[in-house]
Design a protein around this motif. Structure first.
Motif, PDB file in Angstrom:
ATOM      1  N   PRO A  25       0.827  -1.199   0.000  1.00 17.12           N
ATOM      2  CA  PRO A  25       0.000   0.000   0.000  1.00 17.12           C
ATOM      3  C   PRO A  25       0.864   1.253   0.000  1.00 17.12           C
ATOM      4  O   PRO A  25       1.972   1.249   0.522  1.00 17.12           O
ATOM      5  CB  PRO A  25      -0.792  -0.105   1.304  1.00 17.12           C
ATOM      6  N   LYS A  26       0.332   2.332  -0.592  1.00 14.83           N
ATOM      7  CA  LYS A  26       1.032   3.612  -0.584  1.00 14.83           C
ATOM      8  C   LYS A  26       1.225   4.002   0.870  1.00 14.83           C
ATOM      9  O   LYS A  26       1.600   3.204   1.651  1.00 14.83           O
ATOM     10  CB  LYS A  26       0.260   4.651  -1.371  1.00 14.83           C
ATOM     11  N   LEU A  30      -5.888   6.192   2.598  1.00 16.08           N
ATOM     12  CA  LEU A  30      -6.092   7.303   1.670  1.00 16.08           C
ATOM     13  C   LEU A  30      -6.963   8.377   2.316  1.00 16.08           C
ATOM     14  O   LEU A  30      -7.794   8.080   3.171  1.00 16.08           O
ATOM     15  CB  LEU A  30      -6.846   6.823   0.426  1.00 16.08           C
ATOM     16  N   GLU A  34      -8.574  11.370  -2.189  1.00 19.11           N
ATOM     17  CA  GLU A  34      -7.748  10.423  -2.942  1.00 19.11           C
ATOM     18  C   GLU A  34      -8.562   9.185  -3.333  1.00 19.11           C
ATOM     19  O   GLU A  34      -8.399   8.655  -4.438  1.00 19.11           O
ATOM     20  CB  GLU A  34      -6.531   9.996  -2.117  1.00 19.11           C
ATOM     21  N   LEU A  35      -9.419   8.725  -2.432  1.00 24.67           N
ATOM     22  CA  LEU A  35     -10.281   7.584  -2.740  1.00 24.67           C
ATOM     23  C   LEU A  35     -11.231   7.945  -3.883  1.00 24.67           C
ATOM     24  O   LEU A  35     -11.384   7.169  -4.832  1.00 24.67           O
ATOM     25  CB  LEU A  35     -11.069   7.134  -1.507  1.00 24.67           C
ATOM     26  N   PHE A  38      -9.334   7.890  -7.139  1.00 20.32           N
ATOM     27  CA  PHE A  38      -9.105   6.525  -7.606  1.00 20.32           C
ATOM     28  C   PHE A  38     -10.381   5.942  -8.217  1.00 20.32           C
ATOM     29  O   PHE A  38     -10.366   5.383  -9.309  1.00 20.32           O
ATOM     30  CB  PHE A  38      -8.600   5.612  -6.472  1.00 20.32           C
ATOM     31  N   ALA A  66      -7.106  -1.593  -7.270  1.00 22.29           N
ATOM     32  CA  ALA A  66      -6.583  -0.787  -6.164  1.00 22.29           C
ATOM     33  C   ALA A  66      -5.197  -1.262  -5.767  1.00 22.29           C
ATOM     34  O   ALA A  66      -4.263  -0.462  -5.617  1.00 22.29           O
ATOM     35  CB  ALA A  66      -7.536  -0.856  -4.968  1.00 22.29           C
ATOM     36  N   ILE A  71      -2.918   0.674  -3.380  1.00 20.23           N
ATOM     37  CA  ILE A  71      -3.973   1.135  -2.474  1.00 20.23           C
ATOM     38  C   ILE A  71      -4.524  -0.049  -1.695  1.00 20.23           C
ATOM     39  O   ILE A  71      -4.850  -1.076  -2.268  1.00 20.23           O
ATOM     40  CB  ILE A  71      -5.100   1.829  -3.271  1.00 20.23           C
ATOM     41  N   PHE A  92     -12.273   0.260   1.842  1.00 18.96           N
ATOM     42  CA  PHE A  92     -11.086   1.099   1.773  1.00 18.96           C
ATOM     43  C   PHE A  92     -10.952   1.834   3.105  1.00 18.96           C
ATOM     44  O   PHE A  92     -11.887   2.526   3.515  1.00 18.96           O
ATOM     45  CB  PHE A  92     -11.217   2.155   0.667  1.00 18.96           C
TER      46      PHE A  92
END
Length: 155
Positions: A25-26, A30, A34-35, A38, A66, A71, A92
């Motif tokens: 994951p980044k 998030l 940001e979500l 995406f 993702a 993500i 998420f």
């Protein structure tokens, strides 16, 4: 609302399972913006629903997309009181709105819910999933893309 799949069943020893590839994951969770970015750029919801490609397949593809972008995401399988059908969503974790469940067929965002409660939209808690009250949540879920069965997974 999309048509939910058959009631997910627990399979102790699943066969033909597909688990989306895991990417690092980044930076963890998030932000809501940001979500949204995406989800707007992911086109899983453009796929056509059928008996062969249903909410489980939409969920597997959204999680895979993702994870390819680094993500964090996983499948959530939900059953409803008095219903023989259930549904799968994609969870998420976010920095500013806790965990959000995305309906992968429409990109609608739902707030995390509990057994005994309805599943309601993140931006309008007065609008809830039309199947009623949640009877079971499997999170994270692993699902078979062919049989559409889901069971408790590992995260």
């Amino acid at each position: 609302m999309p048509t939910p799949t058959a009631y997910p069943t627990l399979t102790q020893y699943p066969t033909n399972t597909t688990v989306p590839a895991t990417a690092t994951p980044k930076s963890g969770k998030l932000a809501w913006a940001e979500l949204i970015d995406f989800i707007l750029n992911d086109h899983t919801n453009w796929n056509t629903y059928s008996d062969i490609y249903n909410c489980v397949n939409f969920s597997i593809d959204l999680v895979s997309g993702a994870r390819q972008k680094g993500i964090q995401a996983w499948i959530v399988s939900v059953s409803f009181v008095g219903k023989t059908i259930g549904h799968s969503f994609v969870a998420f974790p976010t920095k500013d709105r806790d965990e959000i469940w995305i309906e992968p067929q429409s990109d609608e965002a739902y707030t995390i819910s509990q057994v005994g409660q309805p599943l309601c939209l993140a931006n309008n808690p007065n609008l809830c999933w039309d199947q009623g009250i949640i009877s079971q949540i499997i999170e994270p879920a692993e699902c078979d893309p062919v049989t559409h069965e889901c069971w408790q997974g590992n995260q």
